[in-house]
Write an enzyme that holds these catalytic residues in place. Structure first.
Site, PDB file in Angstrom:
ATOM      1  N   LYS A   1      55.629 -28.044 113.518  1.00  5.88           N
ATOM      2  CA  LYS A   1      54.416 -28.275 112.875  1.00  5.88           C
ATOM      3  C   LYS A   1      53.683 -29.480 113.057  1.00  5.88           C
ATOM      4  O   LYS A   1      54.409 -30.400 113.479  1.00  5.88           O
ATOM      5  CB  LYS A   1      54.833 -28.307 111.188  1.00  5.88           C
ATOM      6  CG  LYS A   1      55.059 -27.119 110.357  1.00  5.88           C
ATOM      7  CD  LYS A   1      55.288 -27.479 108.893  1.00  5.88           C
ATOM      8  CE  LYS A   1      56.380 -26.567 108.220  1.00  5.88           C
ATOM      9  NZ  LYS A   1      56.481 -27.079 106.757  1.00  5.88           N
TER      10      LYS A   1
ATOM     11  N   SER B   1      52.177 -30.147  98.212  1.00  4.88           N
ATOM     12  CA  SER B   1      51.830 -30.682  99.359  1.00  4.88           C
ATOM     13  C   SER B   1      50.512 -30.132 100.233  1.00  4.88           C
ATOM     14  O   SER B   1      49.614 -30.350 100.790  1.00  4.88           O
ATOM     15  CB  SER B   1      52.760 -31.360 100.475  1.00  4.88           C
ATOM     16  OG  SER B   1      53.673 -32.173 100.169  1.00  4.88           O
TER      17      SER B   1
ATOM     18  N   HIS C   1      57.275 -34.830  93.809  1.00  6.17           N
ATOM     19  CA  HIS C   1      58.321 -35.310  94.575  1.00  6.17           C
ATOM     20  C   HIS C   1      58.761 -36.418  94.010  1.00  6.17           C
ATOM     21  O   HIS C   1      60.203 -36.588  93.796  1.00  6.17           O
ATOM     22  CB  HIS C   1      57.844 -35.651  96.178  1.00  6.17           C
ATOM     23  CG  HIS C   1      57.360 -34.420  96.950  1.00  6.17           C
ATOM     24  ND1 HIS C   1      56.394 -34.412  97.947  1.00  6.17           N
ATOM     25  CD2 HIS C   1      58.022 -33.294  97.253  1.00  6.17           C
ATOM     26  CE1 HIS C   1      56.369 -33.251  98.211  1.00  6.17           C
ATOM     27  NE2 HIS C   1      57.416 -32.702  98.118  1.00  6.17           N
TER      28      HIS C   1
ATOM     29  N   ARG D   1      59.711 -25.391  91.235  1.00  8.96           N
ATOM     30  CA  ARG D   1      58.528 -25.539  90.225  1.00  8.96           C
ATOM     31  C   ARG D   1      58.118 -24.362  89.387  1.00  8.96           C
ATOM     32  O   ARG D   1      57.931 -24.435  88.233  1.00  8.96           O
ATOM     33  CB  ARG D   1      57.169 -25.660  91.237  1.00  8.96           C
ATOM     34  CG  ARG D   1      57.263 -27.401  91.479  1.00  8.96           C
ATOM     35  CD  ARG D   1      56.330 -27.297  92.805  1.00  8.96           C
ATOM     36  NE  ARG D   1      56.584 -26.455  93.798  1.00  8.96           N
ATOM     37  CZ  ARG D   1      55.972 -26.312  94.949  1.00  8.96           C
ATOM     38  NH1 ARG D   1      55.239 -26.956  95.337  1.00  8.96           N
ATOM     39  NH2 ARG D   1      56.203 -25.537  95.783  1.00  8.96           N
TER      40      ARG D   1
HETATM   41  O1  PNS Z   1      59.504 -29.879 101.844  1.00 11.80           O
HETATM   42  P1  PNS Z   1      60.002 -28.416 102.701  1.00 11.80           P
HETATM   43  O2  PNS Z   1      59.029 -28.263 103.743  1.00 11.80           O
HETATM   44  O3  PNS Z   1      59.857 -27.344 101.669  1.00 11.80           O
HETATM   45  O4  PNS Z   1      61.281 -28.637 103.214  1.00 11.80           O
HETATM   46  C1  PNS Z   1      62.033 -27.744 103.932  1.00 11.80           C
HETATM   47  C2  PNS Z   1      63.419 -28.440 104.520  1.00 11.80           C
HETATM   48  C3  PNS Z   1      63.108 -29.636 105.392  1.00 11.80           C
HETATM   49  C4  PNS Z   1      64.297 -28.645 103.453  1.00 11.80           C
HETATM   50  C5  PNS Z   1      63.982 -27.399 105.311  1.00 11.80           C
HETATM   51  O5  PNS Z   1      62.942 -26.762 106.208  1.00 11.80           O
HETATM   52  C6  PNS Z   1      64.945 -27.807 106.263  1.00 11.80           C
HETATM   53  O6  PNS Z   1      66.100 -27.963 105.664  1.00 11.80           O
HETATM   54  N1  PNS Z   1      64.885 -28.006 107.704  1.00 11.80           N
HETATM   55  C7  PNS Z   1      65.895 -28.579 108.574  1.00 11.80           C
HETATM   56  C8  PNS Z   1      66.346 -27.449 109.524  1.00 11.80           C
HETATM   57  C9  PNS Z   1      67.386 -26.654 108.961  1.00 11.80           C
HETATM   58  O7  PNS Z   1      68.395 -26.947 108.400  1.00 11.80           O
HETATM   59  N2  PNS Z   1      67.077 -25.159 108.667  1.00 11.80           N
HETATM   60  C10 PNS Z   1      67.960 -24.254 107.817  1.00 11.80           C
HETATM   61  C11 PNS Z   1      67.286 -24.123 106.611  1.00 11.80           C
HETATM   62  S1  PNS Z   1      68.264 -22.966 105.722  1.00 11.80           S
END
Ligand code: PNS
Length: 188
Positions: free
Chosen positions: A43, A130, A19, A92
């Site tokens: 979560k 993570s 990150h 990645r």
């Molecule tokens: O670190 P992560 O868990 O891969 O991040 C995922 C994240 C936070 C980017 C994604 O879950 C997100 O944007 N969540 C917010 C809700 C949202 O907008 N959902 C639609 C995604 S298409």
């Protein structure tokens, strides 16, 4: 060209060296980079939102164009509210691509003006996530080199019993194999 502000959204539970690598790369190409930590109510994270905010603020204190914030709800709506025109995500390996593509296209459907930009972290972090860091740390395993030192320290504090048990087991195994070594040496 007008100022380009980007949002780097994620769970950051915990922040990894991957990150941080991506934040540093992003900070070089965007005028402003907001790291948005998702306040995820579904979560149950290992680190509270306050802890993740504090860790990321410490880790990025040297980057003057980087800001750490928390958000909830739709990412595209949050991006709009902070005037971000780009979303930064890391890829990645090929395995990340399918999920990231789906998410980027859904976000484009929700907000066509927001562009997703993918960057690759240094290849030495290509296997670091993570989730795996949490898994290793929960068993008291070493996470040195995978996460920044402040995060490593926080993991040790949070999972002290697991680390204590793991260290004791290592010591017992070392003593046992040391004994065998001595016996074997005596025989020859
Ligand atoms: O670190 P992560 O868990 O891969 O991040 C995922 C994240 C936070 C980017 C994604 O879950 C997100 O944007 N969540 C917010 C809700 C949202 O907008 N959902 C639609 C995604 S298409």
């Amino acid at each position: 060209m007008s100022k380009v502000s980007a949002l780097y959204p994620g769970s950051f539970d915990p922040p990894t060296n991957g990150h941080l690598d991506l934040i540093e790369r992003g900070a070089k190409i965007f005028e402003e980079l907001v790291v948005g930590i998702l306040r995820n109510t579904e979560k149950s994270p290992m680190f509270s939102l306050a802890e993740r905010l504090e860790m990321l603020k410490t880790l990025t204190a040297h980057l003057k164009n980087v800001r750490i914030e928390a958000f909830h709800g739709l990412m595209v709506e949050y991006a709009k509210s902070i005037d971000a025109t780009c979303v930064l995500r890391g890829i990645r390996a090929v395995s990340d691509y399918e999920y990231e593509l789906q998410m980027a296209l859904m976000n484009r459907k929700l907000e066509p003006t927001l562009e997703t930009v993918f960057m690759m972290p240094a290849d030495k972090y290509s296997y670091v996530s993570s989730r795996l860091v949490r898994e290793v740390a929960q068993i008291g395993g070493p996470v040195k080199g995978l996460v920044p030192e402040v995060v490593e320290q926080k993991l040790r504090e949070k999972l002290e019993p697991a680390y204590k048990f793991h260290d004791e087991m290592q010591a017992v195994t070392a003593r046992a194999s040391g004994g065998k070594e001595t016996k074997r040496k005596k025989k020859t």
